[in-house]
Motif scaffolding. Sequence first.
Motif: not given
Lengths: 327, 327
Positions: A26, A28-30, A85-87, A117, A119-122, A129, A131
């Motif tokens: 939630g 910019d970063a965890a 993390t999940l992209a 913790i 990620g990013d959805t595009t 992907s 990590t």
Amino acid sequence: MAEFDLIELFRSRCARVRADVTLGIGDDAAVVAVPAGCELVVCTDTLVAGVHFPLHTQAADIGWKALAVNLSDLAAMGATPAWATLALTLPDANRAFVEHFASGFAELAEQHALALIGGDTTRGPLTASVTAFGFVPIGMALRRDGARVGDAVLVTGTMGDAAAGLGCVGEQERDTAIVPSAPESARIALRARLDRPQPRIAVGEMLRGRASACIDVSDGLVADLGHIAAASGVGIEIELARVPASEAFRAAVVADRQSTLQLAGGDDYELAFTIAEADVEAALAALRASGLPTTRIGRVVRGSGVLVLDRDGNPMDLPRRGWEHFT
Amino acid sequence: MAEFDLIELFRSRCARVRADVTLGIGDDAAVVAVPAGCELVVCTDTLVAGVHFPLHTQAADIGWKALAVNLSDLAAMGATPAWATLALTLPDANRAFVEHFASGFAELAEQHALALIGGDTTRGPLTASVTAFGFVPIGMALRRDGARVGDAVLVTGTMGDAAAGLGCVGEQERDTAIVPSAPESARIALRARLDRPQPRIAVGEMLRGRASACIDVSDGLVADLGHIAAASGVGIEIELARVPASEAFRAAVVADRQSTLQLAGGDDYELAFTIAEADVEAALAALRASGLPTTRIGRVVRGSGVLVLDRDGNPMDLPRRGWEHFT
């Protein structure tokens, strides 16, 4: 459906309260904390639709597998999973797909008390992907480069199941490796091995301080043992007759194709490891308690590369190297 | 070209000896150590070709940007970069493309002594997903949720340049936001802002213990300030006349389109932050030393959302929310 709804969906399903997560999804970063006395183990693996899983794979299975292939890498290092993390790249904002994906991811995450913790959805062609992060006591990570001449070579579980499972997938049902009359139960079992690999975390943890080298079998048994051999500067010799096969595999795979699938099939996500001869019995006893069969299949020798002896003890012409995404 | 050549290419270009990297690229996972007294900051951002950068963007610029957007997230947390992993999906094994991609990635990595510690290369539509890692002293991470009523709102650099740069891209050259007679130098400068964003790491580090909230401007100024407002439970009021614009932007963008690009254009990767009124002067003095202009644009108020006052002091009808990949 906005990106922010997706984030909320993943937060509600896959986040988790852990004392070592200061700030989760939630921002910019965890922000996280690694326990004192531990090193951090980090891996990244990507699944691309149609390349790493068949098109039309169930969304929940894709979610599971995206995490599983990474936890398998952590297992190969002897690490205890902590975070991921999940992209996620999606062709369209299909809420049902995302919910099922998240549920499969969450199901495996919960088994290991792992927290998503960030990620990013595009938008784009379906790609996941992950990590993954785990801990090992300082200096205790299992590596590929510690195998020594005289060590025994062992594998967990059975080999070739995932490759056979791929042969059982819908459009490929006429795969010549699969017996046409293969029982449905065997097809289901093999497909489950392809879609829901079980990362061998407990085994990896148990091998800390015991195994001299370890790798997960993702590219194929011979290819992955080849990585250990190359990194360690040794050769590896295994006996085909000792390579373990499941009942489903024996029932479903055409006899003269079995060795190829066992030696070169990818995606099994078992652990292959080397261990000093003197420590083998104690390790096998400890591993027996895990309920997962572990099998001795060969030994570390002088030289380089991997030699497979057939059932008559003669060196085999090896099938092509394992799963390579760029050949 | 095998996956393993790609790995070697990235290792030779982007790995780096760091005392905190026990095991880098080449095993199942990397093993690293977080310094005592620090927390780990982790973010993941993905670039998809044609979505997050124009098709035909130079490979070196894609490599730079894939890392830059992640370092920008670290900057927004006040973190010092340390490591990254890269999941790169390529439609084909084009060695020249990969070399240029790696060189752009390495160029930025070197500026921050960052080590690439792992990753994955897969075949599929061009996608670059980076996970970046940095450190902050325990408890010092900048967050979105600390803005307080009465705080000043500031931004680094200038706004709208990247959106204007997108308007200058080849096929879109007839973009109605761009003055047809815009000088080539302005087009080049704006395109550079789009293709080579500069993560504001030094500013983020300087803001530790000073800023009450911080975010990077990736979705658009109003959208990102909206994230701070929502997370902090406050409103934010800014004055359009104070929002900084570059000379290139003023020269190239049609007058009546400037406010939209400044308020809603994404991809600027500047920092927007809030800071207690009493600390503003000292912070500005410290930031002046960084050589990057920082501008006060508004204040934190009671309420919710973001209000923009036009040049006459009247509330503006805001353009649609910023860059959203799923609307």
